[in-house]
Design a protein around this motif. Structure first.
Motif, PDB file in Angstrom:
ATOM      1  N   PHE A  17       0.723  -1.033   0.157  1.00 49.40           N
ATOM      2  CA  PHE A  17      -0.061  -0.031   0.115  1.00 49.40           C
ATOM      3  C   PHE A  17       0.848   1.403   0.022  1.00 49.40           C
ATOM      4  O   PHE A  17       0.591   2.519  -0.604  1.00 49.40           O
ATOM      5  CB  PHE A  17      -0.943  -0.052   1.152  1.00 49.40           C
ATOM      6  CG  PHE A  17      -2.242  -0.952   0.762  1.00 49.40           C
ATOM      7  CD1 PHE A  17      -3.123  -0.409  -0.129  1.00 49.40           C
ATOM      8  CD2 PHE A  17      -2.646  -2.101   1.550  1.00 49.40           C
ATOM      9  CE1 PHE A  17      -4.243  -1.324  -0.277  1.00 49.40           C
ATOM     10  CE2 PHE A  17      -3.348  -2.815   1.514  1.00 49.40           C
ATOM     11  CZ  PHE A  17      -4.362  -2.319   0.464  1.00 49.40           C
ATOM     12  N   ILE A  18       2.169   1.107   0.464  1.00 51.33           N
ATOM     13  CA  ILE A  18       3.031   2.332   0.638  1.00 51.33           C
ATOM     14  C   ILE A  18       3.233   2.520  -0.794  1.00 51.33           C
ATOM     15  O   ILE A  18       3.493   3.647  -1.406  1.00 51.33           O
ATOM     16  CB  ILE A  18       4.434   1.957   1.392  1.00 51.33           C
ATOM     17  CG1 ILE A  18       3.946   1.907   2.906  1.00 51.33           C
ATOM     18  CG2 ILE A  18       5.407   3.025   1.032  1.00 51.33           C
ATOM     19  CD1 ILE A  18       3.551   3.484   3.542  1.00 51.33           C
ATOM     20  N   LEU A  19       3.791   1.289  -1.640  1.00 53.72           N
ATOM     21  CA  LEU A  19       4.282   1.451  -3.030  1.00 53.72           C
ATOM     22  C   LEU A  19       3.306   1.901  -4.238  1.00 53.72           C
ATOM     23  O   LEU A  19       3.291   2.664  -4.957  1.00 53.72           O
ATOM     24  CB  LEU A  19       4.794   0.083  -3.437  1.00 53.72           C
ATOM     25  CG  LEU A  19       5.865  -0.294  -2.667  1.00 53.72           C
ATOM     26  CD1 LEU A  19       6.500  -1.590  -3.072  1.00 53.72           C
ATOM     27  CD2 LEU A  19       6.946   0.616  -3.263  1.00 53.72           C
ATOM     28  N   PHE A  20       1.902   1.282  -3.889  1.00 50.01           N
ATOM     29  CA  PHE A  20       0.937   1.555  -5.003  1.00 50.01           C
ATOM     30  C   PHE A  20      -0.309   2.421  -4.374  1.00 50.01           C
ATOM     31  O   PHE A  20      -1.100   2.726  -5.198  1.00 50.01           O
ATOM     32  CB  PHE A  20       0.242   0.074  -5.226  1.00 50.01           C
ATOM     33  CG  PHE A  20       1.258  -0.588  -5.737  1.00 50.01           C
ATOM     34  CD1 PHE A  20       1.480  -0.572  -7.267  1.00 50.01           C
ATOM     35  CD2 PHE A  20       2.005  -1.879  -5.522  1.00 50.01           C
ATOM     36  CE1 PHE A  20       2.581  -1.029  -8.053  1.00 50.01           C
ATOM     37  CE2 PHE A  20       2.806  -2.538  -6.016  1.00 50.01           C
ATOM     38  CZ  PHE A  20       3.156  -2.334  -7.245  1.00 50.01           C
TER      39      PHE A  20
ATOM     40  N   VAL B 198      -5.322  -4.367  -6.093  1.00 49.65           N
ATOM     41  CA  VAL B 198      -5.115  -5.142  -7.113  1.00 49.65           C
ATOM     42  C   VAL B 198      -3.756  -5.812  -7.225  1.00 49.65           C
ATOM     43  O   VAL B 198      -3.455  -7.032  -7.137  1.00 49.65           O
ATOM     44  CB  VAL B 198      -5.137  -4.406  -8.416  1.00 49.65           C
ATOM     45  CG1 VAL B 198      -4.681  -5.332  -9.731  1.00 49.65           C
ATOM     46  CG2 VAL B 198      -6.547  -3.955  -8.865  1.00 49.65           C
ATOM     47  N   ALA B 199      -2.885  -4.923  -6.661  1.00 49.76           N
ATOM     48  CA  ALA B 199      -1.318  -5.346  -6.695  1.00 49.76           C
ATOM     49  C   ALA B 199      -1.106  -6.297  -5.606  1.00 49.76           C
ATOM     50  O   ALA B 199      -0.362  -7.375  -5.692  1.00 49.76           O
ATOM     51  CB  ALA B 199      -0.565  -4.002  -6.115  1.00 49.76           C
ATOM     52  N   ALA B 200      -1.966  -6.224  -4.354  1.00 48.12           N
ATOM     53  CA  ALA B 200      -1.969  -7.144  -3.251  1.00 48.12           C
ATOM     54  C   ALA B 200      -2.320  -8.618  -3.709  1.00 48.12           C
ATOM     55  O   ALA B 200      -1.852  -9.595  -3.571  1.00 48.12           O
ATOM     56  CB  ALA B 200      -2.607  -6.688  -2.005  1.00 48.12           C
ATOM     57  N   ILE B 201      -3.568  -8.573  -4.565  1.00 48.10           N
ATOM     58  CA  ILE B 201      -4.276  -9.895  -4.982  1.00 48.10           C
ATOM     59  C   ILE B 201      -3.106 -10.170  -5.951  1.00 48.10           C
ATOM     60  O   ILE B 201      -3.030 -11.660  -5.743  1.00 48.10           O
ATOM     61  CB  ILE B 201      -5.622  -9.471  -5.460  1.00 48.10           C
ATOM     62  CG1 ILE B 201      -6.367  -8.865  -4.500  1.00 48.10           C
ATOM     63  CG2 ILE B 201      -6.024 -10.662  -6.285  1.00 48.10           C
ATOM     64  CD1 ILE B 201      -7.747  -8.344  -5.217  1.00 48.10           C
ATOM     65  N   ALA B 202      -2.587  -9.606  -6.955  1.00 42.68           N
ATOM     66  CA  ALA B 202      -1.794 -10.322  -7.567  1.00 42.68           C
ATOM     67  C   ALA B 202      -0.252 -10.884  -7.091  1.00 42.68           C
ATOM     68  O   ALA B 202       0.009 -11.733  -7.535  1.00 42.68           O
ATOM     69  CB  ALA B 202      -1.095  -9.093  -9.005  1.00 42.68           C
TER      70      ALA B 202
END
Lengths: 258, 265
Positions: A114-117, A125-129
């Motif tokens: 969450f810091i990154l995206f 989405v990034a976390a799920i991916a």
């Protein structure tokens, strides 16, 4: 005849869940506990929320994030697995790292992601991916490696073109294992979807459940949990159909397990 | 035999595991004329499959070279097709029979219609037109091996290389496939190199039988099979010439076994 047999099987599978719901309905009808509201109240909340505005506000973003995250995981996982299988040395070197990343619980990486995206849907989405990519990648890699050497030898001796080798030999050959990886990733994806929404999001089913719990709207909370169960179950059944199609070339007895 | 040999082996040798390793093949010299059908026989585990892989361009020999149509090869040549023993693992289980036969024809600039034609033709030659839409597992072992042969034929090779092609089918199917091979070889005019451990099969099919034996394996003897005309399972196998050849091949294999350890090193 077959329709009739199918119907009988369906009845046979359905009677127990239906009976349990009926029991729940009547046993909970007189419940005065604020923690366990009557099923009729939960059902009212369910209809009100999920056939109402919350569908657009919470369900649509959740499912969009899940779909996007899984799509990324699929493309990256199969693509990277294929590349690592095509270059065995790279595969050997990368494998310990992949196993390490796979071993990190994706929920623990949420703060960093969450810091990154950012905390918008990109973060979800990034976390799920991130959570879903490893089983697909490792199963693709392993699936291609376990294709029988004779098959590879035949492909070489007939000078099969590289793109045909990938599309007609390697990927179909690895497909029984890739589908297993996707099934695992699907489950992980749903967990991360909910978890990440509970953690920071301002929308989504997970967010809805947490807010309902914090505001003591417990019928709403239960309706959210119920919806997640229904979604998880539906995804599993739906994926079973896709899986059977992907493995349609297998003899019936060994396909469609689980 | 003054034409360019279809297949030529020059001083071919294979040693596994470096200079101090296990020498499997040594100094194999062999020249096979176009349209000839030659069987290579020897005990199992003698290095026949290694030899086949070298001829197919799937393995580089340690010494010597392989020439196909007069050209030294370093990779699988386009004019050669390989049919191997374990048909169950060389057909792609996820492709229907017709697509299995088509796969080697794709991506080489053949029009779809030409591919269709060749697939249909090859399947009809092996008598499997009606199986085109089946998956390999739906066919018997003998039928699967016929699909593998059809795939090789559709590829239109000049040299057909076969590694124990009939070893894992039942005796009746085996006889049928042997006769099918003889018919095809006669009609299509291809060069066939077949590896087998079955002496009867080697004599029945061949113009010449090459006996390979010893450790490392050398060419022990080349037996000419003086049977002309169309062969068939009953009369040919009762032919005195057949029996004489068989005896010769058998004794040659026996001799190679006895002298095996003396040659080894």
């Amino acid at each position: 005849m077959r329709v009739l047999a199918g119907l009988r099987l369906l009845l046979w599978e359905l009677w127990l869940p239906v009976a349990l719901v009926v029991v729940w309905w009547f046993v909970s009808a007189s419940s005065t506990s604020p923690y366990f509201p009557p099923l009729s109240r939960i059902w009212e909340a369910f209809v009100e929320n999920w056939f109402g505005p919350s569908f657009r506000v919470d369900v649509v973003p959740s499912m969009t994030n899940l779909a996007l995250g899984l799509a990324f995981a699929l493309v990256v996982g199969v693509g990277a697995g294929l590349l690592l299988a095509l270059f065995p040395l790279a595969g050997e070197i990368a494998e310990p790292f992949l196993q390490f990343f796979r071993a990190i619980p994706a929920l623990a990486v949420l703060p960093a992601l969450f810091i990154l995206f950012g905390t918008g849907s990109t973060g979800n989405v990034a976390a799920i991916a991130f959570g879903a990519v490893w089983p697909i990648l490792l199963n693709t890699l392993d699936g291609i490696r376990s294709i029988h050497p004779s098959v590879r030898l035949v492909a070489r001796s007939y000078r099969i073109r590289p793109y045909l080798l990938v599309t007609n030999v390697l990927l179909p050959g690895a497909m029984p294992q890739i589908t297993v990886g996707i099934r695992t990733s699907l489950a992980i994806g749903v967990v991360i979807m909910v978890g990440s929404e509970m953690y920071v999001s301002t929308a989504g089913i997970g967010h809805f459940v947490v807010v309902a719990q914090q505001t003591f709207a417990l019928a709403d909370m239960w309706s959210g949990i119920l919806l997640l169960g229904v979604i998880g179950y539906a995804l599993n059944v739906g994926y079973g159909v896709i899986e059977r199609w992907l493995l349609r070339w297998q003899p019936r007895s060994t396909s469609g397990s689980k | 035999m003054n034409a360019t040999p279809a297949v030529q082996l020059r001083d071919l040798g294979v040693t596994y595991g470096g200079a101090t390793g296990r020498e499997v093949l040594r100094g194999i010299d062999l020249s096979i004329a176009p349209n000839e059908i030659v069987c290579i026989v020897g005990h199992s585990g003698i290095g026949k499959s290694t030899l086949i892989r070298c001829i197919a361009g799937l393995q580089r020999p340690t010494t010597g070279e392989v020439l196909i149509g007069g050209t030294a090869i370093t990779a699988p040549p386009a004019t050669l097709a390989l049919v191997s023993q374990d048909y169950g693992r060389t057909l792609m289980p996820w492709l229907r029979v017709g697509e299995n036969v088509r796969l080697p024809l794709r991506g080489v600039g053949l029009a779809r219609a030409v591919q269709d034609e060749r697939v249909a033709e090859a399947l009809s030659v092996v008598g499997l037109v009606e199986a085109a839409r089946s998956y390999p597992w739906q066919l018997s072992g003998g039928m699967q091996q016929r699909v593998a042969i059809a795939r090789a034929l559709a590829y239109r090779p000049q040299v057909l290389l076969m590694d124990e092609p009939f070893a894992s089918v039942d005796a009746q199917t085996r006889a049928e496939l042997e006769d099918l091979l003889l018919t095809l070889q006669r009609d299509l005019g291809i060069t066939v190199v077949l590896v087998t451990h079955d002496v009867d099969e080697s004599v029945y099919l061949s113009d010449r039988v090459v006996v390979v034996g010893g450790r490392p394996a050398l060419v022990r003897e080349i037996v000419e099979v003086p049977i002309s005309g169309v062969r068939d399972q009953l009369t040919t196998k009762a032919d005195p010439a057949f029996i004489a050849c068989r005896t010769q091949v058998l004794s040659s294999i026996q001799a190679s076994k006895d002298s095996g350890s003396a040659v080894g090193g």
